[in-house]
Design a protein around this motif. Structure first.
Motif, PDB file in Angstrom:
ATOM      1  N   GLU A 164      29.360  41.304  35.832  1.00  0.00           N
ATOM      2  CA  GLU A 164      28.708  42.030  34.680  1.00  0.00           C
ATOM      3  C   GLU A 164      27.500  42.391  34.955  1.00  0.00           C
ATOM      4  O   GLU A 164      27.078  43.513  34.321  1.00  0.00           O
ATOM      5  N   ARG A 165      26.764  41.809  35.752  1.00  0.00           N
ATOM      6  CA  ARG A 165      25.475  42.366  36.151  1.00  0.00           C
ATOM      7  C   ARG A 165      25.325  43.555  36.917  1.00  0.00           C
ATOM      8  O   ARG A 165      24.568  44.693  36.557  1.00  0.00           O
ATOM      9  N   SER A 166      26.400  43.984  37.566  1.00  0.00           N
ATOM     10  CA  SER A 166      26.489  45.186  38.203  1.00  0.00           C
ATOM     11  C   SER A 166      26.661  46.185  37.596  1.00  0.00           C
ATOM     12  O   SER A 166      26.471  47.397  37.756  1.00  0.00           O
ATOM     13  N   ILE A 167      27.403  46.066  36.453  1.00  0.00           N
ATOM     14  CA  ILE A 167      27.926  47.069  35.489  1.00  0.00           C
ATOM     15  C   ILE A 167      26.985  47.158  34.275  1.00  0.00           C
ATOM     16  O   ILE A 167      27.107  47.888  33.258  1.00  0.00           O
ATOM     17  N   ARG A 168      25.784  46.374  34.497  1.00  0.00           N
ATOM     18  CA  ARG A 168      24.648  46.431  33.417  1.00  0.00           C
ATOM     19  C   ARG A 168      25.181  45.942  32.128  1.00  0.00           C
ATOM     20  O   ARG A 168      24.828  46.284  31.106  1.00  0.00           O
ATOM     21  N   LEU A 169      26.217  45.031  31.942  1.00  0.00           N
ATOM     22  CA  LEU A 169      26.862  44.532  30.959  1.00  0.00           C
ATOM     23  C   LEU A 169      25.818  43.754  29.637  1.00  0.00           C
ATOM     24  O   LEU A 169      25.914  43.735  28.529  1.00  0.00           O
ATOM     25  N   PRO A 170      24.871  42.922  30.486  1.00  0.00           N
ATOM     26  CA  PRO A 170      24.226  41.839  29.492  1.00  0.00           C
ATOM     27  C   PRO A 170      23.137  42.744  28.878  1.00  0.00           C
ATOM     28  O   PRO A 170      22.946  42.634  27.559  1.00  0.00           O
ATOM     29  N   VAL A 202      37.170  39.352  53.098  1.00  0.00           N
ATOM     30  CA  VAL A 202      37.373  37.906  52.788  1.00  0.00           C
ATOM     31  C   VAL A 202      35.870  37.603  52.854  1.00  0.00           C
ATOM     32  O   VAL A 202      35.207  37.759  53.876  1.00  0.00           O
ATOM     33  N   PHE A 203      35.268  37.072  51.652  1.00  0.00           N
ATOM     34  CA  PHE A 203      33.908  36.611  51.555  1.00  0.00           C
ATOM     35  C   PHE A 203      33.783  35.189  51.348  1.00  0.00           C
ATOM     36  O   PHE A 203      34.382  34.537  50.678  1.00  0.00           O
ATOM     37  N   SER A 204      32.677  34.629  52.250  1.00  0.00           N
ATOM     38  CA  SER A 204      32.157  33.385  51.731  1.00  0.00           C
ATOM     39  C   SER A 204      30.824  33.260  51.296  1.00  0.00           C
ATOM     40  O   SER A 204      30.036  34.212  51.752  1.00  0.00           O
ATOM     41  N   ILE A 205      30.596  32.673  50.199  1.00  0.00           N
ATOM     42  CA  ILE A 205      29.526  32.866  49.468  1.00  0.00           C
ATOM     43  C   ILE A 205      28.470  31.868  49.450  1.00  0.00           C
ATOM     44  O   ILE A 205      27.230  31.666  48.712  1.00  0.00           O
ATOM     45  N   ARG A 249      30.633  32.411  38.530  1.00  0.00           N
ATOM     46  CA  ARG A 249      29.560  33.248  39.151  1.00  0.00           C
ATOM     47  C   ARG A 249      30.168  34.995  39.547  1.00  0.00           C
ATOM     48  O   ARG A 249      29.279  35.879  39.394  1.00  0.00           O
ATOM     49  N   VAL A 250      31.197  34.811  39.959  1.00  0.00           N
ATOM     50  CA  VAL A 250      31.878  36.179  40.208  1.00  0.00           C
ATOM     51  C   VAL A 250      31.903  37.096  38.871  1.00  0.00           C
ATOM     52  O   VAL A 250      31.488  38.252  38.897  1.00  0.00           O
ATOM     53  N   ASP A 271      25.212  40.636  46.939  1.00  0.00           N
ATOM     54  CA  ASP A 271      25.503  41.644  47.651  1.00  0.00           C
ATOM     55  C   ASP A 271      26.988  42.230  47.559  1.00  0.00           C
ATOM     56  O   ASP A 271      27.316  43.330  47.665  1.00  0.00           O
ATOM     57  N   THR A 272      27.922  41.480  47.256  1.00  0.00           N
ATOM     58  CA  THR A 272      29.521  41.609  47.049  1.00  0.00           C
ATOM     59  C   THR A 272      29.673  42.378  45.816  1.00  0.00           C
ATOM     60  O   THR A 272      30.552  43.104  45.898  1.00  0.00           O
ATOM     61  N   SER A 273      29.026  41.922  44.707  1.00  0.00           N
ATOM     62  CA  SER A 273      29.430  42.564  43.504  1.00  0.00           C
ATOM     63  C   SER A 273      29.153  43.960  43.211  1.00  0.00           C
ATOM     64  O   SER A 273      30.202  44.589  42.785  1.00  0.00           O
TER      65      SER A 273
END
Ligand code: SAM
Length: 237
Positions: free
Chosen positions: A224-230, A202-205, A218-219, A168-170
């Motif tokens: 990377e997933r959010s910008i579709r890098l893979p 400030v987030f707790s994951i 993980r961040v 959710d935060t990414s």
């Protein structure tokens, strides 16, 4: 993405401990002056306990863990995001230094060699010395660093933050052009209040306190997933 390992447990042996027998013996084995070696709880535990008991020094619980920075740098610099030139990795230390690391730096995989590199860095201020160093160290507070970098959004990860999955935060982090993420480079205790004040979020994951390098990995991956890098990297060889 700029990823800062903040308040990291890196410093040279403080003056109060340079005469302690365990420190003197360790320095002799390394053939170095006690004042030029990096404080490391795995070697200097008994000396640190003595200081904790004397109560003359600031809390030792956030000090003497340079291994955290070692694992963090391996995770950050080896990531696809860094290989694409889309990651800046910085280390802010508990003694208010900032270490800049060139994206092409190959951190030694051997921990003792990494510590040797840090000791060389504190001695010479840049490694290798010369016009094109791969690592540089200079004095700066975390707020001074943020004033220089002027991030568009500052996100702090802490167990004391608002619960939110990284999934959710990414997208939020990826929605802005110059995001900066702070992860604590210490094993126990929490960020200084002055650091928390710099945050937009400030987030707790997780319900547990995870190792800093696990959070960093993980961040990076969720970003990377959010910008579709893979997908992009698999499509273009
Ligand atoms: C070992 S933890 C530090 C321990 C500290 N007691 C804490 O609760 O944050 C190292 C760093 O990893 C990050 N971290 C660890 N667990 C986390 C969590 N559940 N949520 C958010 N960040 C976390 C934070 O940046 C933290 O400063």
């Amino acid at each position: 993405l700029t990823l800062v390992l903040a308040e990291s447990s890196i410093e040279r042996i403080p003056p109060e401990l340079t005469g302690h027998p365990s420190v003197v013996a360790h320095a002799r084995r390394k053939q170095k002056e006690p004042c030029s070696i990096i404080l490391d709880r795995s070697y200097h535990h008994s000396a640190m306990i003595q200081l904790e008991c004397s109560k003359t020094s600031k809390t030792m619980s956030k000090r003497g863990r340079p291994d955290i920075t070692f694992h963090f740098l391996l995770a950050g610099l080896g990531s696809p995001l860094n290989r694409e030139g889309l990651l800046t990795v910085l280390v802010h230390t508990i003694d208010d230094h900032v270490i800049e690391i060139d994206a092409s730096t190959r951190i030694p995989k051997n921990y003792d060699r990494f510590i040797g590199l840090l000791e060389q860095l504190y001695d010479q201020r840049s490694v290798p010395p010369g016009d094109h160093p791969l690592m540089r160290i200079r004095r700066s507070t975390i707020s001074g660093l943020l004033e220089e970098l002027k991030p568009s959004m500052t996100i702090v990860f802490s167990t004391l933050g608002k619960p939110s999955t990284l999934e959710d935060t990414s997208p939020l982090i990826a929605s802005t052009d110059n995001p900066l993420v702070l992860i604590g480079g210490f094993a126990h205790s929490h960020f200084e209040e002055s650091t928390i004040k710099l945050a937009d979020y400030v987030f707790s994951i997780d319900r547990d306190a995870l190792d800093a390098w696990i959070v960093a990995g993980r961040v990076i991956y969720e970003y990377e997933r959010s910008i579709r890098l893979p997908e992009r990297r698999l499509r273009s060889p």
